[in-house]
Scaffold this motif. Sequence first.
Motif, short mmCIF file in Angstrom:
data_model
loop_
_atom_site.label_atom_id
_atom_site.label_comp_id
_atom_site.label_asym_id
_atom_site.label_seq_id
_atom_site.Cartn_x
_atom_site.Cartn_y
_atom_site.Cartn_z
N LEU A 61 0.83 -1.20 0.00
CA LEU A 61 0.00 0.00 0.00
C LEU A 61 0.87 1.26 0.00
N SER A 62 1.91 1.24 0.84
CA SER A 62 2.80 2.40 0.90
C SER A 62 3.50 2.63 -0.43
N SER A 63 3.94 1.54 -1.06
CA SER A 63 4.63 1.67 -2.35
C SER A 63 3.70 2.24 -3.39
N PHE A 64 2.45 1.73 -3.41
CA PHE A 64 1.48 2.21 -4.39
C PHE A 64 1.19 3.70 -4.18
N LEU A 65 0.96 4.08 -2.92
CA LEU A 65 0.63 5.48 -2.65
C LEU A 65 1.83 6.39 -2.94
N LEU A 66 3.03 5.94 -2.56
CA LEU A 66 4.20 6.76 -2.81
C LEU A 66 4.47 6.92 -4.31
N VAL A 67 4.23 5.86 -5.08
CA VAL A 67 4.41 5.96 -6.53
C VAL A 67 3.43 6.97 -7.13
N GLU A 68 2.16 6.87 -6.73
CA GLU A 68 1.16 7.79 -7.26
C GLU A 68 1.43 9.23 -6.84
N ILE A 69 1.83 9.39 -5.58
CA ILE A 69 2.13 10.75 -5.11
C ILE A 69 3.36 11.30 -5.82
N SER A 70 4.36 10.45 -6.02
CA SER A 70 5.59 10.89 -6.68
C SER A 70 5.31 11.27 -8.14
N VAL A 71 4.47 10.49 -8.80
CA VAL A 71 4.11 10.82 -10.18
C VAL A 71 3.36 12.15 -10.22
N PHE A 72 2.53 12.37 -9.22
CA PHE A 72 1.82 13.66 -9.12
C PHE A 72 2.82 14.80 -8.95
N TYR A 73 3.83 14.60 -8.07
CA TYR A 73 4.87 15.61 -7.91
C TYR A 73 5.60 15.86 -9.24
N CYS A 74 5.91 14.77 -9.92
CA CYS A 74 6.61 14.90 -11.20
C CYS A 74 5.81 15.74 -12.19
N LYS A 75 4.52 15.48 -12.23
CA LYS A 75 3.65 16.22 -13.14
C LYS A 75 3.68 17.71 -12.83
N LYS A 76 3.60 18.04 -11.54
CA LYS A 76 3.60 19.46 -11.16
C LYS A 76 4.96 20.10 -11.42
N LEU A 77 6.03 19.39 -11.12
CA LEU A 77 7.36 19.94 -11.32
C LEU A 77 7.66 20.15 -12.80
N LEU A 78 7.21 19.23 -13.64
CA LEU A 78 7.42 19.39 -15.07
C LEU A 78 6.73 20.63 -15.61
N ARG A 79 5.63 20.98 -14.99
CA ARG A 79 4.88 22.14 -15.45
C ARG A 79 5.48 23.46 -14.95
N TYR A 80 6.03 23.45 -13.74
CA TYR A 80 6.41 24.72 -13.12
C TYR A 80 7.92 24.96 -13.06
N VAL A 81 8.73 23.95 -13.31
CA VAL A 81 10.18 24.18 -13.38
C VAL A 81 10.54 24.51 -14.82
N PRO A 82 11.07 25.72 -15.10
CA PRO A 82 11.36 26.10 -16.49
C PRO A 82 12.53 25.28 -17.06
N PHE A 83 12.33 24.72 -18.25
CA PHE A 83 13.34 23.89 -18.89
C PHE A 83 13.95 24.55 -20.13
N SER A 84 13.38 25.64 -20.61
CA SER A 84 13.76 26.18 -21.91
C SER A 84 15.15 26.81 -21.92
N ARG A 85 15.55 27.47 -20.84
CA ARG A 85 16.80 28.21 -20.84
C ARG A 85 18.00 27.32 -20.49
N LYS A 86 17.96 26.66 -19.31
CA LYS A 86 19.06 25.80 -18.87
C LYS A 86 18.49 24.44 -18.48
N PRO A 87 18.30 23.57 -19.46
CA PRO A 87 17.62 22.30 -19.20
C PRO A 87 18.36 21.39 -18.22
N TYR A 88 19.72 21.34 -18.26
CA TYR A 88 20.45 20.45 -17.38
C TYR A 88 20.33 20.88 -15.91
N ARG A 89 20.46 22.18 -15.69
CA ARG A 89 20.28 22.67 -14.32
C ARG A 89 18.85 22.45 -13.86
#
Length: 366
Positions: A61-89
């Motif tokens: 249960l913990s693994s499932f919830l952590l995976v779903e929550i982490s994917v949710f974090y990834c989705k939000k970070l992909l949207r709000y962390v700018p990648f266009s100028r310095k993608p590696y940083r």
Amino acid sequence: MEKAIEGYKFDRLRNRLPLVVAVILLSYPLSFIIDKKYIMWILGGGMTLTECLADFGLTLLSSFLLVEISVFYCKKLLRYVPFSRKPYRSLFVYAVLLLALNNLTAVAFSWLTGLIYEDGASFFHQMMYTISSIVTFISYVYTNARYMEFVIDSENQKKKLEINLLKEKEHTAQMQLEVMKAQIDPHFMFNNFSILSELIVEDRALAERFLENLSSVYRYVIQNLKRDTVPISEELVFLRSYIYLIGMRYEDAIRIDVDERLEHINGQVPPVSFQLLVENAIKHNQLSVRQPLHIRIFQEGNYIVVENDLRPVSSELSSTGIGQRNIAERYFLLCKEKPIIEKSEHTYTVKLPIIPNDYEHPDYRR
């Protein structure tokens, strides 16, 4: 890139279940390696079968919830962390933030497991941090791989659309070109049949000669109907036949001078373009034997110049510009250039660009 992220959607839940399995398969061995005492505790009978199943269920249960929550974090970070100028940083910042968020989530989960289990609480704390680190790595790789797949697929779709659009533009341009070339024929024939009808009444012998020349002229039009350009030398041969027909009707009221040096020019022009300009000059200007209309055709740089005296007829018969617009559009479709039109007090000049024989343009088709 941010625009692409806005359109990015993660796949279905069932496609993320293998991530949970991978987390469990990695978390138990790592946890046992980190805390060897817990292995001895389980092997020594410290946990019953029911407790082992409960432990596994809690881990699942913990693994499932952590995976779903982490994917949710990834989705939000992909949207709000700018990648266009310095993608590696940005990727580094993205990974650090994801790890921090997952660790905070693990702290909350370990606190809850500590409330449920008194014995082995320290192991569950360690288990949550282990799962959190594994989840961070797996979800980071997974979401970035899915995003890259999305970007590549979007680029492929964009290229397909661009190719289809180019094909459609080329087809539309060719259809426009065919329509504009077809517009020449009725206009040209209508005027010459009017001349022929007058000659039949006045002189049948001349009418026969006129008809013979008219047939050769029209043969040229038919033969070049499917061609976008013709050599200048061929166009001049056709023009001289047309001048003969004009001379039969207007006699000394028109004087057309064609520079003989044009015969030696290597280049192309749209078919019947010289004839159309000469015809427009005759149609829209006053002419008489006392004051003949003078038309000059010569080369000027990279242009063939058709110049005539400017003595416009009455405003009721003023030009609509259809003929010259026809030529301008044909040139633009063929080589993205347009004729130069100059108007002074006494002369009207149209300069037609010479299309080189070896000219190649993405949209050019001979």
